[in-house]
Design an enzyme around this catalytic site. Sequence first.
Site, PDB file in Angstrom:
ATOM      1  N   ASP A  64      -1.575  -8.229   0.964  1.00  0.00           N
ATOM      2  CA  ASP A  64      -0.331  -8.251   0.202  1.00  0.00           C
ATOM      3  C   ASP A  64       0.025  -9.679  -0.195  1.00  0.00           C
ATOM      4  OD1 ASP A  64      -0.377  -5.800   1.914  1.00  0.00           O
ATOM      5  OD2 ASP A  64       1.444  -5.367   0.799  1.00  0.00           O
ATOM      6  N   HIS A  88      -0.294   1.080   9.481  1.00  0.00           N
ATOM      7  CA  HIS A  88      -1.507   1.311   8.692  1.00  0.00           C
ATOM      8  C   HIS A  88      -2.571   2.044   9.485  1.00  0.00           C
ATOM      9  CE1 HIS A  88       0.457  -1.930   6.483  1.00  0.00           C
ATOM     10  NE2 HIS A  88      -0.071  -1.373   5.435  1.00  0.00           N
ATOM     11  N   GLY A  95       0.821  -1.190   0.000  1.00  0.00           N
ATOM     12  CA  GLY A  95       0.000   0.000   0.000  1.00  0.00           C
ATOM     13  C   GLY A  95       0.864   1.251   0.000  1.00  0.00           C
ATOM     14  N   SER A  96       0.330   2.358  -0.501  1.00  0.00           N
ATOM     15  CA  SER A  96       1.030   3.633  -0.386  1.00  0.00           C
ATOM     16  C   SER A  96       0.833   4.190   1.022  1.00  0.00           C
ATOM     17  CB  SER A  96       0.495   4.617  -1.420  1.00  0.00           C
ATOM     18  OG  SER A  96       0.871   4.203  -2.713  1.00  0.00           O
ATOM     19  N   GLY A  97       1.493   5.284   1.311  1.00  0.00           N
ATOM     20  CA  GLY A  97       1.374   5.894   2.633  1.00  0.00           C
ATOM     21  C   GLY A  97       2.565   5.604   3.532  1.00  0.00           C
ATOM     22  N   HIS A  98       3.536   4.821   3.001  1.00  0.00           N
ATOM     23  CA  HIS A  98       4.713   4.468   3.796  1.00  0.00           C
ATOM     24  C   HIS A  98       5.975   5.115   3.238  1.00  0.00           C
ATOM     25  CE1 HIS A  98       1.940   1.594   5.378  1.00  0.00           C
ATOM     26  NE2 HIS A  98       1.884   0.899   4.270  1.00  0.00           N
ATOM     27  N   LYS A 111       5.460  -7.840   2.341  1.00  0.00           N
ATOM     28  CA  LYS A 111       5.211  -7.657   3.776  1.00  0.00           C
ATOM     29  C   LYS A 111       4.021  -8.538   4.176  1.00  0.00           C
ATOM     30  CE  LYS A 111       4.867  -3.060   3.662  1.00  0.00           C
ATOM     31  NZ  LYS A 111       4.799  -3.064   2.187  1.00  0.00           N
TER      32      LYS A 111
END
Lengths: 332, 332, 207, 207
Positions: B109, B218, B53-56, B104
Amino acid sequence: MKKFVNDPSAVVREALAGVAAAHSDLRVDIEQQIVVRADAPRSGKVGVLSGGGSGHEPLHGGFVGLGMLDAACPGEVFTSPVPDQILAATQAVDGGAGVVHIVKNYTGDVMNFQMAAELAADEGIEVRSVLVDDDVAVEDSTWTAGRRGTGATLIVEKVTGALAEAGAAADAVAAAGSRVNEQSASFAVALTACTTPAAGKPGFDLPDDEMEIGVGIHGEPGRRREKLRPAREIAAMTVEAILGAKPLAAGSEAIVLVNGLGGTPLIELYLLYGEVAALLGKAGLRVARNLVGNYVTSLDMAGMSVTVCRADAEILRLWDAPVRTPALRWGV
Amino acid sequence: MKKFVNDPSAVVREALAGVAAAHSDLRVDIEQQIVVRADAPRSGKVGVLSGGGSGHEPLHGGFVGLGMLDAACPGEVFTSPVPDQILAATQAVDGGAGVVHIVKNYTGDVMNFQMAAELAADEGIEVRSVLVDDDVAVEDSTWTAGRRGTGATLIVEKVTGALAEAGAAADAVAAAGSRVNEQSASFAVALTACTTPAAGKPGFDLPDDEMEIGVGIHGEPGRRREKLRPAREIAAMTVEAILGAKPLAAGSEAIVLVNGLGGTPLIELYLLYGEVAALLGKAGLRVARNLVGNYVTSLDMAGMSVTVCRADAEILRLWDAPVRTPALRWGV
Amino acid sequence: MDVALARSWIAAIAAAVAEQADYLTQLDSAIGDADHGVNLNRGFTAVAAALSSAAEPAAVGDVFVKTGTTLVSKVGGAAGPLYGTAFRAIGKALPAGSSTVDAAELGVALRAGLAAVQKLGAAVPGDKTIVDAYGPAVAAFEKAAEEGLAVAARAAAEAAAEGMRATIEMVARKGRASYLGPRSVGHQDPGATSTWLVFQALADVTR
Amino acid sequence: MDVALARSWIAAIAAAVAEQADYLTQLDSAIGDADHGVNLNRGFTAVAAALSSAAEPAAVGDVFVKTGTTLVSKVGGAAGPLYGTAFRAIGKALPAGSSTVDAAELGVALRAGLAAVQKLGAAVPGDKTIVDAYGPAVAAFEKAAEEGLAVAARAAAEAAAEGMRATIEMVARKGRASYLGPRSVGHQDPGATSTWLVFQALADVTR
Ligand SMILES: Nc1ncnc2c1ncn2[C@@H]1O[C@H](COP(=O)(O)OP(=O)(O)O)[C@@H](O)[C@H]1O
Ligand SMILES: Nc1ncnc2c1ncn2[C@@H]1O[C@H](COP(=O)(O)OP(=O)(O)O)[C@@H](O)[C@H]1O
Ligand SMILES: [Mg+2]
Ligand SMILES: [Mg+2]
Ligand SMILES: [Mg+2]
Ligand SMILES: [Mg+2]
């Protein structure tokens, strides 16, 4: 107050202890609060030194190392360093060829560095000062404190550091730094206030649908407050302010910094960079180099600043020169 | 919601447009949402690919480049990428020597990468997967989803990337990644919740004097909530959880990451690093390498994670190998 | 004023700054960077320690020089050099070696302190700074000096308070508040406020 | 169920998911990562577009295979593969090429969908997942199948609702909520909730 600290009044010293533990190629004097390149002083090399209040990390300690600063002297949070401290750092990097002080234009910084330069002169060390005042949110005037030093400081430090590393004389190093400053303009927008460890609460209240336009990096309110707008419009306002304030001629090349103020995630900074790059392109500037990230921060403030530096071949060459510091590293 | 965005559902694509504008040595396919090294695929070289996911950010796109990832496929914010996307990235980096997926350990995922690996096999591409599950805040068990992948992902990506760059075969690359994962443990503490662009408000409420212990990346709440304590005690709790959960034998060397979750300023991370390094030293571990900064983030969450990886000579050699990516760069 | 009284004055300033530190910081939070109280408190704590550890100075001027030197090396920011230079100038303007000074002599010294502040910071009256409290205070002190130290000090404190309050309506032209432009109006200047504390402390110890 | 009804069902799911997206995301915010509604809404919006742009499928099964394939390639996260695989399995378990299917055939297909979800996700009843609504729904559907599609669908929707509510008291053992351990108790599972929407949509279009 939500911070990872022990004692608010010991934050700077305890963080310096962490810097010392993390970076074996830096010499950290925790008592004096100075961070020095392990190989300083280098005989015959101009020393490049910067400093200012803490809370802007990685500025300045994160830029100490090969090809950039020889030393940094961090003051307390948002408080300029004191003359003794600046003098100690000056002495630590004096290799006999003089020392260049990079000073952001704040009353406190200017006065403390000025006093330190006088003390250094008494010790036989020649000091040149480069004043950085790139923040075009503030109007320039001889009747006021003038413009603040913000994002361009990084570019000034990189360029002067590279020139000093290459063996240039103090006058040339200082002149290059001043040239970068003159050719640079910055503008910042904040979405939240920051909280200093000592105050323990945000410097100002900002409703959930408003932003502060033209903020500095010390948690002060900005020039005005507006309703929050889409990133595209904020980018446009920022680029307009920058291009309106300084003649960054169309057709020239630029180094562009899209900088986070500490609490803004990288995904937003990249989104903004996309907008800014497109706008500058439309205005006829070619972005030759860029940097996107948190480099000149204001503690945990959510916000961003844009810095545009008109860059000639010499500036680009010095920008590209090898640098090895905790926060900026390439070519080595 | 206080973010520099235009349309919450377009954040990832618009940020990728910024990545494309900023990094000319990356190839960005905005439609497919993949970021690829400009020189991929390299014939005979194992491709190393990661995603999630994005945001990391900077994970994973910021780690694409020489000596690290060949490609990243960022999903929507906090949402794993989809099989087609992962397949496209896999094909883009397949030089005929197989592709290693770094995954991950999250249900989504794992399933999406699994499906993509099957699609890739149909296309004749051999895929090896390295599962990262280093977060010891979560108990390990075959009855549950198991431990999450967090900070160690960076170390796995660095080590596998270096090994692939050196010409190793896919099995060896994957094995090294798994070894890093087994020898790593992470633990995180948050002071605030994060806000996803789509949700527009914080994932949970956290009173001004409380912290969440054992959070992931998250925005989910942690294992428990406690009164805020001094950094020293938080560091001690974190180090204790890490050393208690995995046998990181005294006398060994370690790579240590003190990582910000996005909203925590560097000055606090350095302060924490000082505490963590001292505690690890007392426990008999020698910190051979370290990294302090925002590397594996959770949007704007104020918080930090500590990752300790027991490192033998091979891991250290691969860690030190040249890397040139937007967020990690040394040796070149 | 003898050496003991000079020390009491400094001690009273230190106590007032400690007590009002949060208030000063809060004022600085509105139009500056939220550190004025913290800065001055760090400085005067160091001054108090320096004065109590050192041997009793022989001359009144030495008390102030020592105070100023300590402030310069401990405070930082704008306030450190300004207050530090002011006290150093006050100390140096007093008759060298004198163990007592009269109100007229102190008036001359205070005026020298003001001049040093203005030389260093280039602020003029109306810029919303220390000068706006310090200037009226010195003028009032000089005017009342022949009525003795206590009266002069009380007059100075009152004038400083008035000058401090007058900063509320001013647009800042120096210091950080100047970045706010017209938005600085409506807020009392932190430095003018701490200057009032300095003169109020003098009035308190000479009462 | 004919092809038109199958399409209505999917359209009704898409509408329900769009309407309840914020609610689903809010549930996911409490014990997950605040994206379940956003994810499914993105997916079913794409499904609706795919189904309306494509030529009318000849067989009922094709509608569901197309739905599942689109979900897999648009949703991501846990829900994408799980719902995607479920619909693909449902479609493939229906008699190939049939333009109408009866309740019994649909029951078999729904069971195949559940099996696919459990094979992929390894969740068992009580783990606080999609399975806790899907399992009871299929069982109720099968039991009522001989009374016709409308009755079976209503029974399935009711059982799904009950299963969904039962997740409130469960400790999560699969998915993100499992990271919270005992703190997951007291919160309704987002996936079980969207599964209820799926069966409620079936009841609505067959009424
Ligand atoms: N040029 C100047 N001359 C006189 N006083 C000044 C000047 N600049 C700033 N000040 C005073 O300094 C005060 C702020 O001090 P302080 O907060 O300690 O330093 P900083 O502004 O560096 O954070 C202001 O309120 C103002 O009264
Ligand atoms: N292994 C599993 N089996 C069945 N359902 C699962 C499993 N893991 C998670 N789920 C369901 O998925 C839902 C979350 O979906 P979503 O939020 O879209 O994905 P993510 O958890 O990747 O963010 C959970 O509420 C749960 O019902
Ligand atoms: Mg300050
Ligand atoms: Mg998700
Ligand atoms: Mg201040
Ligand atoms: Mg979710």
